[in-house]
Design a protein around this motif. Sequence first.
Motif, mmCIF file in Angstrom:
data_model
loop_
_atom_site.group_PDB
_atom_site.id
_atom_site.type_symbol
_atom_site.label_atom_id
_atom_site.label_comp_id
_atom_site.label_asym_id
_atom_site.label_seq_id
_atom_site.Cartn_x
_atom_site.Cartn_y
_atom_site.Cartn_z
ATOM 1 N N ARG A 100 -8.499 77.156 -48.377
ATOM 2 C CA ARG A 100 -9.928 77.266 -48.057
ATOM 3 C C ARG A 100 -10.768 76.355 -48.961
ATOM 4 O O ARG A 100 -11.679 75.665 -48.485
ATOM 5 N N VAL A 101 -10.464 76.340 -50.256
ATOM 6 C CA VAL A 101 -11.245 75.529 -51.192
ATOM 7 C C VAL A 101 -11.013 74.045 -50.934
ATOM 8 O O VAL A 101 -11.965 73.252 -50.908
ATOM 9 N N LEU A 102 -9.761 73.653 -50.725
ATOM 10 C CA LEU A 102 -9.487 72.244 -50.448
ATOM 11 C C LEU A 102 -10.121 71.808 -49.129
ATOM 12 O O LEU A 102 -10.679 70.710 -49.029
ATOM 13 N N GLY A 113 1.229 72.291 -42.025
ATOM 14 C CA GLY A 113 1.435 73.724 -42.151
ATOM 15 C C GLY A 113 1.182 74.182 -43.571
ATOM 16 O O GLY A 113 1.075 73.373 -44.494
ATOM 17 N N VAL A 114 1.075 75.499 -43.737
ATOM 18 C CA VAL A 114 0.761 76.096 -45.036
ATOM 19 C C VAL A 114 1.737 77.232 -45.319
ATOM 20 O O VAL A 114 1.786 78.218 -44.578
ATOM 21 N N LEU A 115 2.507 77.089 -46.400
ATOM 22 C CA LEU A 115 3.383 78.159 -46.861
ATOM 23 C C LEU A 115 2.680 78.939 -47.972
ATOM 24 O O LEU A 115 1.969 78.349 -48.794
ATOM 25 N N ASP A 116 2.915 80.229 -48.015
ATOM 26 C CA ASP A 116 2.306 81.081 -49.033
ATOM 27 C C ASP A 116 3.416 81.839 -49.758
ATOM 28 O O ASP A 116 4.097 82.679 -49.159
ATOM 29 N N THR A 117 3.607 81.548 -51.050
ATOM 30 C CA THR A 117 4.665 82.235 -51.791
ATOM 31 C C THR A 117 4.344 83.712 -52.021
ATOM 32 O O THR A 117 5.257 84.516 -52.240
ATOM 33 N N LEU A 118 3.067 84.089 -51.956
ATOM 34 C CA LEU A 118 2.723 85.511 -52.044
ATOM 35 C C LEU A 118 3.249 86.245 -50.811
ATOM 36 O O LEU A 118 3.915 87.284 -50.915
ATOM 37 N N ARG A 119 2.963 85.710 -49.641
ATOM 38 C CA ARG A 119 3.451 86.312 -48.392
ATOM 39 C C ARG A 119 4.982 86.282 -48.351
ATOM 40 O O ARG A 119 5.624 87.264 -47.945
ATOM 41 N N LEU A 120 5.563 85.169 -48.793
ATOM 42 C CA LEU A 120 7.020 85.044 -48.787
ATOM 43 C C LEU A 120 7.660 86.060 -49.728
ATOM 44 O O LEU A 120 8.697 86.657 -49.410
ATOM 45 N N SER A 121 7.044 86.297 -50.872
ATOM 46 C CA SER A 121 7.565 87.276 -51.818
ATOM 47 C C SER A 121 7.566 88.676 -51.220
ATOM 48 O O SER A 121 8.524 89.439 -51.391
ATOM 49 N N VAL A 183 4.345 81.638 -43.549
ATOM 50 C CA VAL A 183 3.072 81.082 -43.078
ATOM 51 C C VAL A 183 2.122 82.221 -42.710
ATOM 52 O O VAL A 183 2.422 83.023 -41.825
ATOM 53 N N PRO A 184 0.979 82.320 -43.379
ATOM 54 C CA PRO A 184 0.041 83.407 -43.064
ATOM 55 C C PRO A 184 -0.581 83.227 -41.678
ATOM 56 O O PRO A 184 -0.815 82.095 -41.237
ATOM 57 N N PRO A 185 -0.861 84.320 -40.985
ATOM 58 C CA PRO A 185 -1.544 84.225 -39.690
ATOM 59 C C PRO A 185 -2.876 83.483 -39.832
ATOM 60 O O PRO A 185 -3.590 83.670 -40.816
ATOM 61 N N GLY A 186 -3.154 82.650 -38.863
ATOM 62 C CA GLY A 186 -4.421 81.939 -38.857
ATOM 63 C C GLY A 186 -4.418 80.617 -39.596
ATOM 64 O O GLY A 186 -5.395 79.866 -39.524
ATOM 65 N N LEU A 187 -3.328 80.304 -40.314
ATOM 66 C CA LEU A 187 -3.249 79.034 -41.027
ATOM 67 C C LEU A 187 -2.324 78.076 -40.282
ATOM 68 O O LEU A 187 -1.469 78.507 -39.495
ATOM 69 N N PRO A 188 -2.461 76.776 -40.501
ATOM 70 C CA PRO A 188 -1.607 75.807 -39.803
ATOM 71 C C PRO A 188 -0.123 76.072 -40.041
ATOM 72 O O PRO A 188 0.280 76.492 -41.130
ATOM 73 N N GLY A 189 0.666 75.839 -38.998
ATOM 74 C CA GLY A 189 2.112 75.972 -39.119
ATOM 75 C C GLY A 189 2.678 77.287 -38.638
ATOM 76 O O GLY A 189 3.893 77.483 -38.690
#
Length: 200
Positions: A100-102, A113-121, A183-189
């Motif tokens: 969001r900030v970028l 696409g966007v990977l999220d290590t929080l979601r992956l964890s 990949v979180p819902p709503g984000l690319p990928g």
Amino acid sequence: MNFATWPALLIVDVEGNGTNPPDLVEVAALPVRDGGPDTSTAGAWLIRPPRPVTPRAASLHGLTNGALAKSPTWEEIADQVHKCLGEAWICAHNAHTDYRVLKAHLPTWQPTGVLDTLRLSRATYKDLPRHSLDALIGHIQPDLTAAPAQRHRATYDAYATAQLLLAMADHYATWDQLIAAAVPPGLPGVPEPEKEPTLW
């Protein structure tokens, strides 16, 4: 996991000045290649924000107004950051925030696409009570001896996130399985849902 099947991927981390919305004070972009972080081609920028760094933010990352006084403004380096990011996949811990900030600072930028290590964890370690970056570092215990700077600096956090991603990737057989979990819902990928077979 066969890392040779991975597309171009950058671990990103941003630090802000503590305002809402935040102005950027540091950006790191660390490529992952051949199953490891590639620090030789990483990008890292310190930025002098248009508004002062708040005392709380400075106490976290250590980037004070004085330390940033001679750094370039965002306008002076935005093209460099955009070129570095390109259209590669990105990965971050709690990726919604960094994306969001970028995106606010680079409106025309669009990662594949966007990977999220929080979601992956949360998908990988379902019984872990906490999934913060510090909790994951404590659980996985990656080798961070080569990490630059210190915790809460963008370069350090990007390096740590890269090691955590690679450790968790070993729990998945394919890239497609990894992105389905990360990949979180709503984000690319976000993977396309499988279509139900029809008579037509």
